[in-house]
Design a protein around this motif. Structure first.
Motif, PDB file in Angstrom:
ATOM      1  N   UNK A  90      22.460 -32.983  31.243  1.00 42.00           N
ATOM      2  CA  UNK A  90      21.535 -32.224  30.387  1.00 42.00           C
ATOM      3  C   UNK A  90      22.206 -31.100  29.598  1.00 42.00           C
ATOM      4  N   UNK A  91      23.415 -30.692  30.027  1.00 36.23           N
ATOM      5  CA  UNK A  91      24.115 -29.586  29.370  1.00 36.23           C
ATOM      6  C   UNK A  91      25.192 -30.081  28.399  1.00 36.23           C
ATOM      7  N   UNK A  92      25.223 -31.401  28.139  1.00 37.20           N
ATOM      8  CA  UNK A  92      26.329 -31.971  27.378  1.00 37.20           C
ATOM      9  C   UNK A  92      26.487 -31.335  26.000  1.00 37.20           C
ATOM     10  N   UNK A  93      25.394 -31.166  25.266  1.00 39.00           N
ATOM     11  CA  UNK A  93      25.487 -30.604  23.914  1.00 39.00           C
ATOM     12  C   UNK A  93      25.966 -29.157  23.950  1.00 39.00           C
ATOM     13  N   UNK A  94      25.540 -28.390  24.951  1.00 37.18           N
ATOM     14  CA  UNK A  94      25.941 -26.982  25.039  1.00 37.18           C
ATOM     15  C   UNK A  94      27.412 -26.857  25.442  1.00 37.18           C
ATOM     16  N   UNK A  95      27.870 -27.740  26.320  1.00 37.00           N
ATOM     17  CA  UNK A  95      29.287 -27.741  26.677  1.00 37.00           C
ATOM     18  C   UNK A  95      30.147 -28.116  25.472  1.00 37.00           C
ATOM     19  N   UNK A  96      29.701 -29.114  24.712  1.00 38.36           N
ATOM     20  CA  UNK A  96      30.447 -29.523  23.519  1.00 38.36           C
ATOM     21  C   UNK A  96      30.508 -28.384  22.506  1.00 38.36           C
ATOM     22  N   UNK A  97      29.436 -27.614  22.393  1.00 37.59           N
ATOM     23  CA  UNK A  97      29.430 -26.478  21.472  1.00 37.59           C
ATOM     24  C   UNK A  97      30.447 -25.422  21.906  1.00 37.59           C
ATOM     25  N   UNK A  98      30.513 -25.143  23.220  1.00 35.54           N
ATOM     26  CA  UNK A  98      31.469 -24.151  23.725  1.00 35.54           C
ATOM     27  C   UNK A  98      32.904 -24.608  23.484  1.00 35.54           C
ATOM     28  N   UNK A  99      33.192 -25.891  23.699  1.00 28.27           N
ATOM     29  CA  UNK A  99      34.542 -26.409  23.473  1.00 28.27           C
ATOM     30  C   UNK A  99      34.882 -26.376  21.984  1.00 28.27           C
ATOM     31  N   UNK A 100      33.890 -26.635  21.120  1.00 23.76           N
ATOM     32  CA  UNK A 100      34.124 -26.566  19.678  1.00 23.76           C
ATOM     33  C   UNK A 100      34.482 -25.147  19.246  1.00 23.76           C
TER      34      UNK A 100
END
Length: 251
Positions: A90-100
């Protein structure tokens, strides 16, 4: 919706100055699996908690669920034990944003962004933590009463096991030391940072590393199996210059 009679989980907010600091704390918290905190009042065992991790650079927070496993009075306060269970789905999009965000903040001469981590590494006689990793290498923090005499060229034979089904078999990966930091002393303990690159990594090992860097597996098992110190450079022997027979000087 929550079942009738089940209280809503308590939400605790934690604010970080950067996306990198947030990811490092997320890695440390979930990898450890449990922690404890001091509070002014106690809570029943089994109470649910949600850690809400906030960084200014992120549009939405990342949330980690937890459960109170212990609560004991310590003087005027309470020591509360917590167990964490994090589902990255469920946190995939937020993790991807942090890595970006980390990718955009990467500056030359570094060509590849590094992910701030805090993963325990099993090592006999040492406390070791893997941090600041990329596909090519990482940083290790070593601590203990005695540290190996590592220098550039030393090698650490590691094994890496995943925590998900189908990834638990240990795969080898070689770590070559490129630099060593100064040894810090505190009483009888010593601490040192070591940086290096991954060499001789199989496709399976690189797949495991990729899952760690994408925060798909936050509880891998890493182990140092063997340490091979760098060979000191061969000493050059002293070459004596041959001299011919001395000629007598004529007056």
């Amino acid at each position: 919706m929550l079942p009738l009679g089940q209280p809503a989980p308590i939400r605790l907010r934690a604010v970080y100055h950067s996306a990198g600091a947030l990811l490092r704390e997320l890695s440390r918290t979930v990898n450890l699996g449990h922690s404890s905190l001091l509070a002014d009042s106690g809570l029943p065992v089994g109470t649910g908690l949600v850690l809400v991790l906030i960084a200014e650079a992120l549009r939405k927070p990342i949330e980690v669920a937890g459960t109170i496993t212990d609560c004991r009075r310590r003087g005027a306060r309470y020591e509360i034990g917590l167990r964490y269970h994090f589902d990255p789905g469920p946190q995939r999009a937020r993790l991807a944003e942090a890595i970006a965000v980390l990718r955009r903040e990467t500056r030359r001469p570094r060509s590849e962004h590094r992910i701030p981590l805090a993963l325990r590494v099993d090592a006999r006689g040492l406390e070791a933590t893997l941090s600041d990793a990329s596909r090519r290498g990482c940083q290790l923090e070593l601590a203990g009463a005695r540290l190996p005499a590592l220098e550039a060229g030393s090698r650490l034979a590691l094994t890496l096991s995943g925590s998900r089904p189908g990834t638990r078999a240990a795969v080898p990966v070689e770590f070559e030391v490129r630099w060593t930091g100064p040894v810090a002393r505190s009483g009888r303990r010593r601490r040192q940072l070591v940086g290096g690159r991954f060499v001789s990594a199989s496709p399976a090992a690189r797949a495991r590393l990729r899952s760690i860097l994408h925060f798909e597996d936050l509880r891998p098992r890493l182990r140092i199996r063997r340490i091979t110190l760098a060979k000191p450079p061969a000493k050059r022997g002293r070459v004596e210059r041959r001299r011919g027979p001395r000629r007598s000087r004529r007056d």
